[in-house]
Design a protein around this motif. Structure first.
Motif, PDB file in Angstrom:
ATOM      1  N   UNK A 181       0.840  -0.926   0.144  1.00 43.82           N
ATOM      2  CA  UNK A 181       0.399   0.050  -0.020  1.00 43.82           C
ATOM      3  C   UNK A 181       1.168   1.731  -0.023  1.00 43.82           C
ATOM      4  N   UNK A 182      -0.150   2.400  -0.632  1.00 44.09           N
ATOM      5  CA  UNK A 182       0.899   3.466  -0.055  1.00 44.09           C
ATOM      6  C   UNK A 182       1.562   3.968   0.857  1.00 44.09           C
ATOM      7  N   UNK A 183       3.139   4.396   0.936  1.00 47.26           N
ATOM      8  CA  UNK A 183       3.741   4.846   2.052  1.00 47.26           C
ATOM      9  C   UNK A 183       4.409   3.227   2.871  1.00 47.26           C
ATOM     10  N   UNK A 184       4.537   2.191   2.221  1.00 44.00           N
ATOM     11  CA  UNK A 184       5.069   0.841   3.174  1.00 44.00           C
ATOM     12  C   UNK A 184       5.823   0.556   2.042  1.00 44.00           C
ATOM     13  N   UNK A 185       6.894  -0.505   2.774  1.00 40.35           N
ATOM     14  CA  UNK A 185       8.308  -0.244   1.685  1.00 40.35           C
ATOM     15  C   UNK A 185       8.777  -1.744   2.227  1.00 40.35           C
ATOM     16  N   UNK A 186       9.215  -3.316   1.314  1.00 34.98           N
ATOM     17  CA  UNK A 186       9.827  -4.069   1.019  1.00 34.98           C
ATOM     18  C   UNK A 186      11.450  -4.445   0.966  1.00 34.98           C
ATOM     19  N   UNK A 187      12.249  -5.313   1.509  1.00 30.94           N
ATOM     20  CA  UNK A 187      13.282  -5.516   1.050  1.00 30.94           C
ATOM     21  C   UNK A 187      13.067  -6.932   0.504  1.00 30.94           C
ATOM     22  N   UNK A 188      13.711  -6.861  -1.018  1.00 27.52           N
ATOM     23  CA  UNK A 188      14.467  -7.746  -1.630  1.00 27.52           C
ATOM     24  C   UNK A 188      15.717  -8.094  -1.435  1.00 27.52           C
ATOM     25  N   UNK A 189      16.263  -9.206  -1.730  1.00 34.54           N
ATOM     26  CA  UNK A 189      16.959 -10.011  -1.344  1.00 34.54           C
ATOM     27  C   UNK A 189      17.285 -11.017  -2.494  1.00 34.54           C
ATOM     28  N   UNK A 190      18.827 -10.657  -3.030  1.00 35.18           N
ATOM     29  CA  UNK A 190      19.665 -11.835  -4.550  1.00 35.18           C
ATOM     30  C   UNK A 190      21.342 -11.941  -3.338  1.00 35.18           C
ATOM     31  N   UNK A 191      20.835 -13.417  -3.862  1.00 34.57           N
ATOM     32  CA  UNK A 191      22.203 -13.480  -2.644  1.00 34.57           C
ATOM     33  C   UNK A 191      23.131 -13.898  -4.290  1.00 34.57           C
ATOM     34  N   UNK A 192      24.607 -13.506  -3.455  1.00 31.52           N
ATOM     35  CA  UNK A 192      25.595 -13.624  -4.685  1.00 31.52           C
ATOM     36  C   UNK A 192      25.429 -14.479  -5.678  1.00 31.52           C
ATOM     37  N   UNK A 193      25.897 -16.191  -5.291  1.00 34.02           N
ATOM     38  CA  UNK A 193      25.969 -17.046  -5.912  1.00 34.02           C
ATOM     39  C   UNK A 193      24.462 -17.110  -6.704  1.00 34.02           C
ATOM     40  N   UNK A 194      23.584 -16.821  -6.136  1.00 29.19           N
ATOM     41  CA  UNK A 194      22.866 -16.670  -6.956  1.00 29.19           C
ATOM     42  C   UNK A 194      22.609 -16.858  -8.714  1.00 29.19           C
ATOM     43  N   UNK A 195      23.765 -15.347  -8.641  1.00 29.88           N
ATOM     44  CA  UNK A 195      23.976 -14.864 -10.451  1.00 29.88           C
ATOM     45  C   UNK A 195      24.361 -15.424 -11.111  1.00 29.88           C
ATOM     46  N   UNK A 196      23.822 -15.365 -12.437  1.00 33.21           N
ATOM     47  CA  UNK A 196      24.190 -16.222 -13.174  1.00 33.21           C
ATOM     48  C   UNK A 196      25.852 -15.220 -13.990  1.00 33.21           C
ATOM     49  N   UNK A 197      26.400 -14.302 -12.919  1.00 32.77           N
ATOM     50  CA  UNK A 197      27.947 -14.145 -14.024  1.00 32.77           C
ATOM     51  C   UNK A 197      28.249 -12.897 -12.617  1.00 32.77           C
ATOM     52  N   UNK A 198      29.085 -12.838 -12.097  1.00 35.20           N
ATOM     53  CA  UNK A 198      29.740 -10.859 -11.660  1.00 35.20           C
ATOM     54  C   UNK A 198      29.549  -9.942 -11.827  1.00 35.20           C
ATOM     55  N   UNK A 199      28.384  -9.227 -10.584  1.00 32.71           N
ATOM     56  CA  UNK A 199      28.005  -8.052 -10.780  1.00 32.71           C
ATOM     57  C   UNK A 199      28.804  -7.069 -10.107  1.00 32.71           C
ATOM     58  N   UNK A 200      29.552  -5.941  -9.679  1.00 34.79           N
ATOM     59  CA  UNK A 200      29.661  -5.037  -8.973  1.00 34.79           C
ATOM     60  C   UNK A 200      28.087  -4.269  -8.478  1.00 34.79           C
ATOM     61  N   UNK A 201      27.630  -3.591  -6.972  1.00 34.01           N
ATOM     62  CA  UNK A 201      26.710  -2.704  -7.088  1.00 34.01           C
ATOM     63  C   UNK A 201      26.178  -2.397  -8.027  1.00 34.01           C
ATOM     64  N   UNK A 202      27.152  -0.954  -8.390  1.00 30.81           N
ATOM     65  CA  UNK A 202      26.579  -0.089  -9.021  1.00 30.81           C
ATOM     66  C   UNK A 202      26.267  -1.454 -10.362  1.00 30.81           C
TER      67      UNK A 202
END
Length: 55
Positions: A18-39
């Motif tokens: 709803x408006x004004x609410x937030x949520x955190x979503x996580x991604x584990x590095x090991x699930x990435x198909x290639x290495x990515x820097x945060x930027x």
């Protein structure tokens, strides 16, 4: 939620906020198909909402 050219697993790919609410979503590095820097991850990340789907 998706990454433009890299595969990964998000701990949640759908959530209802709803408006004004937030949520955190996580991604584990090991699930990435290639290495990515945060930027690079931030550039790759795309989000869609119901408004985007309807238009």
């Amino acid at each position: 939620m998706d990454l433009v050219s890299v595969d990964c697993k998000f701990n949640g790919n759908y959530f209802d906020l709803s408006a004004g609410e937030s949520s955190k979503i996580a991604v584990k590095k090991e699930s990435l198909s290639e290495h990515l820097r945060l930027d690079s991850f931030k550039v790759q990340l795309t989000l869609r909402g119901v408004f985007d789907i309807a238009s």
